[in-house]
Design a protein around this motif. Sequence first.
Motif, PDB file in Angstrom:
ATOM      1  N   GLU A  20     -10.662 -36.676 -27.790  1.00  0.00           N
ATOM      2  CA  GLU A  20     -11.387 -35.945 -28.819  1.00  0.00           C
ATOM      3  C   GLU A  20     -12.796 -36.497 -29.032  1.00  0.00           C
ATOM      4  OE1 GLU A  20     -10.639 -33.178 -30.401  1.00  0.00           O
ATOM      5  OE2 GLU A  20      -8.784 -33.025 -29.235  1.00  0.00           O
ATOM      6  N   ALA A  21     -12.969 -37.821 -28.888  1.00  0.00           N
ATOM      7  CA  ALA A  21     -14.294 -38.404 -29.086  1.00  0.00           C
ATOM      8  C   ALA A  21     -15.294 -37.844 -28.074  1.00  0.00           C
ATOM      9  CB  ALA A  21     -14.222 -39.926 -28.973  1.00  0.00           C
ATOM     10  N   THR A  22     -14.874 -37.718 -26.809  1.00  0.00           N
ATOM     11  CA  THR A  22     -15.765 -37.166 -25.781  1.00  0.00           C
ATOM     12  C   THR A  22     -16.025 -35.688 -26.018  1.00  0.00           C
ATOM     13  OG1 THR A  22     -14.876 -38.769 -24.191  1.00  0.00           O
ATOM     14  CG2 THR A  22     -16.096 -36.911 -23.295  1.00  0.00           C
ATOM     15  N   ASP A  24     -16.088 -34.159 -28.938  1.00  0.00           N
ATOM     16  CA  ASP A  24     -17.047 -34.064 -30.039  1.00  0.00           C
ATOM     17  C   ASP A  24     -18.463 -34.403 -29.575  1.00  0.00           C
ATOM     18  OD1 ASP A  24     -14.945 -33.412 -31.691  1.00  0.00           O
ATOM     19  OD2 ASP A  24     -14.699 -35.432 -32.502  1.00  0.00           O
TER      20      ASP A  24
END
Length: 407
Positions: A20-22, A24
């Motif tokens: 999810e971090a990538t 976002d």
Amino acid sequence: MTGPSKKTERETFAAYCCDEATIDLLKAAAPSRGWSENMVFSGGIAGAVRALGAMPCPEFLIVDLSDSEDPRADVQALAEVCEEGTVVLTIGALNDVGLYRDLLHAGVHDYLVKPLAVDVIKAAMHSAEEAMNAVEEVEEEGPASEGKTIFFIGVRGGMGTSTLAANTAWLSANGGESTALLDLDFHFSSSAIQFDLEPGRGLLDALDNPNRVDGLFLDRAVVKPSEKLSILCTEAAIGVVPRPAEGALEHLVDTMANTYRNVVVDMPRHMVPEQPEVLNTATDIVLITDLSLSSARDCIRLKAYLKTCAPAASVHVVLNKLGAVPAEVEEKDFANSIETEINARVPFDAKAMLLAVQQGTVIADHTKSGKVTAGMKAVNSLFTSGSENADGQKPSWVNKLLQRKAS
């Protein structure tokens, strides 16, 4: 998330991420290029392969290799569902120079290591957009010769290797093809000075920090005598010995080959045994020689060595500065002794060289005709014919991968 629906036309951009971090991060960066954040999906490279098997491949594709157990094999699988001309940026968690080099050899545009920052992603997107524009320009221009990476090596000192490399690069650029001249003489480079220019520090930065090297880096690091010709060289302080990081030279040459149509590398002969891996990036190697006994000996030794470290490269033998000194060996006997025909001959012309130096340019630019320029054009012609695809275009990353598989 699910992948994009099947369309009849190619999307400009899509990304397949593993976390999810990538996701976002890419959603935040994509609008800066005018691309939709809705084209950022989960699933990593495995998801990309599944989705693209049923839809047209986007022009620019970002794939996350973080969950891949065998990144090289997965990139091969991706190539089988991609279309020609696709620009692929890979990201992953593994900081491995060997993997980095293998992906670039395969034709992937770049490989970025996590954790990523928004400015790094934006710069990579900008570089990819330039690469897509370059592909479109090639398609509009029509048939062109396949790109070459040409190493010039003097079998002895004083052969005029740097002069011939610079003139070949100028002729290539003057013929309309984007060309880079890379001078690997870190202390006594003459490439920039032949065009009355000052070298920058970019080459030393590239050797110290190979992960920074991409199309944008090169654009800032080179000096440009003309629109189509770029030069990367340095003048390191005497006593300072630049030691390239592992894989740095190979990555630099590969990146230049992906940025410019032709790359001409001026390689001092002492580097041949020191950096044999970089020679494996060559499509062609030119041995510059005279007609002396010691040159015949060293031609034989270098040819044998190149068979082991650069087996795929075409090796050419060029006689340079003919007439500058008496020949010790007849040309026919020389060719018989090295068991190779002479591919081109360049006579010595002190007057033409002096006039070119006074004008701050190379001989082929200052003296458009004459025997010495004709000889240099003969050298350049070794790389400008007989090397096209069926459609005359430079192979895409997909073709390069499939060719590697076939071999």
